[in-house]
Write a protein that holds these residues in place. Structure first.
Motif, PDB file in Angstrom:
ATOM      1  N   GLY A  44       6.377  -4.029   2.362  1.00  0.00           N
ATOM      2  CA  GLY A  44       6.618  -5.404   2.791  1.00  0.00           C
ATOM      3  C   GLY A  44       5.458  -6.336   2.513  1.00  0.00           C
ATOM      4  N   ASP A  45       5.588  -7.563   3.042  1.00  0.00           N
ATOM      5  CA  ASP A  45       4.586  -8.610   2.842  1.00  0.00           C
ATOM      6  C   ASP A  45       3.633  -8.763   4.020  1.00  0.00           C
ATOM      7  N   GLU A  46       3.860  -8.000   5.087  1.00  0.00           N
ATOM      8  CA  GLU A  46       3.035  -8.105   6.293  1.00  0.00           C
ATOM      9  C   GLU A  46       2.265  -6.811   6.514  1.00  0.00           C
ATOM     10  N   VAL A  47       1.150  -6.907   7.210  1.00  0.00           N
ATOM     11  CA  VAL A  47       0.385  -5.719   7.577  1.00  0.00           C
ATOM     12  C   VAL A  47       1.223  -4.877   8.527  1.00  0.00           C
ATOM     13  N   CYS A  48       1.163  -3.586   8.346  1.00  0.00           N
ATOM     14  CA  CYS A  48       1.872  -2.633   9.197  1.00  0.00           C
ATOM     15  C   CYS A  48       0.829  -1.878  10.025  1.00  0.00           C
ATOM     16  N   ARG A  49       1.081  -1.729  11.317  1.00  0.00           N
ATOM     17  CA  ARG A  49       0.197  -0.939  12.175  1.00  0.00           C
ATOM     18  C   ARG A  49       0.943   0.324  12.581  1.00  0.00           C
ATOM     19  N   VAL A  50       0.312   1.466  12.329  1.00  0.00           N
ATOM     20  CA  VAL A  50       0.934   2.763  12.540  1.00  0.00           C
ATOM     21  C   VAL A  50      -0.023   3.687  13.280  1.00  0.00           C
ATOM     22  N   ILE A  51       0.503   4.437  14.227  1.00  0.00           N
ATOM     23  CA  ILE A  51      -0.242   5.526  14.844  1.00  0.00           C
ATOM     24  C   ILE A  51       0.236   6.805  14.164  1.00  0.00           C
ATOM     25  N   ALA A  52      -0.693   7.582  13.636  1.00  0.00           N
ATOM     26  CA  ALA A  52      -0.362   8.871  13.025  1.00  0.00           C
ATOM     27  C   ALA A  52      -1.051   9.964  13.827  1.00  0.00           C
ATOM     28  N   VAL A  53      -0.293  11.013  14.123  1.00  0.00           N
ATOM     29  CA  VAL A  53      -0.834  12.170  14.836  1.00  0.00           C
ATOM     30  C   VAL A  53      -0.646  13.388  13.942  1.00  0.00           C
ATOM     31  N   PHE A  88       0.841  -1.196   0.000  1.00  0.00           N
ATOM     32  CA  PHE A  88       0.000   0.000   0.000  1.00  0.00           C
ATOM     33  C   PHE A  88       0.876   1.246   0.000  1.00  0.00           C
ATOM     34  N   GLU A  89       0.458   2.265  -0.734  1.00  0.00           N
ATOM     35  CA  GLU A  89       1.114   3.573  -0.625  1.00  0.00           C
ATOM     36  C   GLU A  89       0.060   4.651  -0.780  1.00  0.00           C
ATOM     37  N   ASN A  90       0.293   5.786  -0.121  1.00  0.00           N
ATOM     38  CA  ASN A  90      -0.665   6.887  -0.238  1.00  0.00           C
ATOM     39  C   ASN A  90      -0.191   7.973  -1.198  1.00  0.00           C
ATOM     40  N   GLY A  91       0.943   7.815  -1.828  1.00  0.00           N
ATOM     41  CA  GLY A  91       1.430   8.756  -2.830  1.00  0.00           C
ATOM     42  C   GLY A  91       1.965  10.044  -2.229  1.00  0.00           C
ATOM     43  N   LEU A  92       2.659  10.810  -3.057  1.00  0.00           N
ATOM     44  CA  LEU A  92       3.175  12.105  -2.623  1.00  0.00           C
ATOM     45  C   LEU A  92       2.020  13.080  -2.448  1.00  0.00           C
ATOM     46  N   HIS A  93       2.070  13.824  -1.353  1.00  0.00           N
ATOM     47  CA  HIS A  93       1.016  14.793  -1.096  1.00  0.00           C
ATOM     48  C   HIS A  93       1.480  15.821  -0.072  1.00  0.00           C
ATOM     49  N   THR A  94       0.695  16.864   0.083  1.00  0.00           N
ATOM     50  CA  THR A  94       0.945  17.872   1.106  1.00  0.00           C
ATOM     51  C   THR A  94      -0.361  18.186   1.825  1.00  0.00           C
ATOM     52  N   HIS A  95      -0.236  18.713   3.025  1.00  0.00           N
ATOM     53  CA  HIS A  95      -1.355  19.264   3.792  1.00  0.00           C
ATOM     54  C   HIS A  95      -0.765  20.183   4.848  1.00  0.00           C
ATOM     55  N   GLU A  96      -1.577  21.071   5.377  1.00  0.00           N
ATOM     56  CA  GLU A  96      -1.069  22.077   6.315  1.00  0.00           C
ATOM     57  C   GLU A  96      -0.635  21.494   7.660  1.00  0.00           C
ATOM     58  N   GLN A  97      -1.200  20.371   8.045  1.00  0.00           N
ATOM     59  CA  GLN A  97      -0.899  19.795   9.344  1.00  0.00           C
ATOM     60  C   GLN A  97       0.499  19.179   9.378  1.00  0.00           C
ATOM     61  N   SER A  98       1.154  19.303  10.521  1.00  0.00           N
ATOM     62  CA  SER A  98       2.361  18.517  10.798  1.00  0.00           C
ATOM     63  C   SER A  98       1.893  17.117  11.145  1.00  0.00           C
ATOM     64  N   GLU A  99       2.788  16.138  10.956  1.00  0.00           N
ATOM     65  CA  GLU A  99       2.368  14.750  11.165  1.00  0.00           C
ATOM     66  C   GLU A  99       3.519  13.929  11.733  1.00  0.00           C
ATOM     67  N   VAL A 100       3.182  13.071  12.672  1.00  0.00           N
ATOM     68  CA  VAL A 100       4.135  12.105  13.215  1.00  0.00           C
ATOM     69  C   VAL A 100       3.578  10.712  12.938  1.00  0.00           C
ATOM     70  N   PHE A 101       4.429   9.837  12.424  1.00  0.00           N
ATOM     71  CA  PHE A 101       4.081   8.423  12.211  1.00  0.00           C
ATOM     72  C   PHE A 101       4.865   7.602  13.218  1.00  0.00           C
ATOM     73  N   HIS A 102       4.191   6.726  13.957  1.00  0.00           N
ATOM     74  CA  HIS A 102       4.861   5.848  14.905  1.00  0.00           C
ATOM     75  C   HIS A 102       4.439   4.411  14.586  1.00  0.00           C
ATOM     76  N   VAL A 103       5.412   3.578  14.226  1.00  0.00           N
ATOM     77  CA  VAL A 103       5.121   2.201  13.831  1.00  0.00           C
ATOM     78  C   VAL A 103       5.018   1.313  15.070  1.00  0.00           C
ATOM     79  N   ILE A 104       3.917   0.580  15.143  1.00  0.00           N
ATOM     80  CA  ILE A 104       3.681  -0.382  16.221  1.00  0.00           C
ATOM     81  C   ILE A 104       4.122  -1.777  15.777  1.00  0.00           C
ATOM     82  N   GLU A 105       3.713  -2.166  14.573  1.00  0.00           N
ATOM     83  CA  GLU A 105       4.049  -3.482  14.013  1.00  0.00           C
ATOM     84  C   GLU A 105       4.394  -3.315  12.544  1.00  0.00           C
ATOM     85  N   GLY A 106       5.302  -4.164  12.059  1.00  0.00           N
ATOM     86  CA  GLY A 106       5.661  -4.138  10.650  1.00  0.00           C
ATOM     87  C   GLY A 106       6.728  -3.097  10.358  1.00  0.00           C
ATOM     88  N   GLU A 107       6.777  -2.727   9.094  1.00  0.00           N
ATOM     89  CA  GLU A 107       7.790  -1.785   8.631  1.00  0.00           C
ATOM     90  C   GLU A 107       7.160  -0.880   7.577  1.00  0.00           C
TER      91      GLU A 107
END
Length: 164
Positions: free
Chosen positions: A99-108, A48-67
């Motif tokens: 990757g080949d496994e599901v990734c779990r991510v917290i985004a703020v 899965f990919e969400n493509g290149l993009h922009t938005h006004e919000q700052s964002e933090v991605f924290h990976v729980i599982e996967g890569e």
């Protein structure tokens, strides 16, 4: 002495949405954080990919599982369990599970407000399960882009190949 007043919305159940094959659970939004931030608990399927993009919000991605691959301002970062990546507001970026496994991510995201985009672009679902894999059609993408425009998202195309 604190001036904190609990929000009158005492729901403990997140809203779940399927967005182009990923599942996003909104666990905190503008209403519950006085507009300060949005928290997404994401299940990201393989490839899965969400493509290149922009938005006004700052964002933090924290990976729980996967890569996950986080691409920011032309540079790639690989995030594994327990690691985080930061995207300044307005910066060109994209996110992928290569990757080949599901990734779990917290985004703020801060400030809040982007939850309207995810609610409008996604399909509500009763639980956190992943949907069947989908190949987005041109019509689906155009609808997503139009929704994004209303919420300050600009979509710029697919992620570039990784620099070796």
């Amino acid at each position: 002495m604190s001036n904190y007043t609990p929000n009158s919305d005492t729901r403990n159940t997140p809203d779940h949405y399927h967005v182009l094959g990923a599942t996003l659970s909104i666990t905190a939004d503008a209403k519950t954080t006085d507009g300060e931030y949005l928290v997404l608990d994401m299940l990201v399927p393989p490839m899965f990919e969400n493509g290149l993009h922009t938005h006004e919000q700052s964002e933090v991605f924290h990976v729980i599982e996967g890569e996950a691959r986080l691409h920011v301002d032309g540079r790639d970062q690989t995030l594994g369990p327990g690691t985080s990546g930061y995207v300044p507001g307005g910066e060109v970026h994209g996110f992928a599970n290569e990757g080949d496994e599901v990734c779990r991510v917290i985004a703020v995201m801060t400030p809040a407000g982007a939850e309207g985009f995810f609610r409008e672009a996604g399909q509500p679902t009763d639980d956190r399960s992943l949907s069947e894999p989908i190949e987005p059609t041109e019509e689906m993408l155009q609808s997503l882009f139009a929704t994004g425009d209303r919420y300050g998202f600009e979509f710029l195309g697919p992620l570039p190949e990784r620099a070796e």
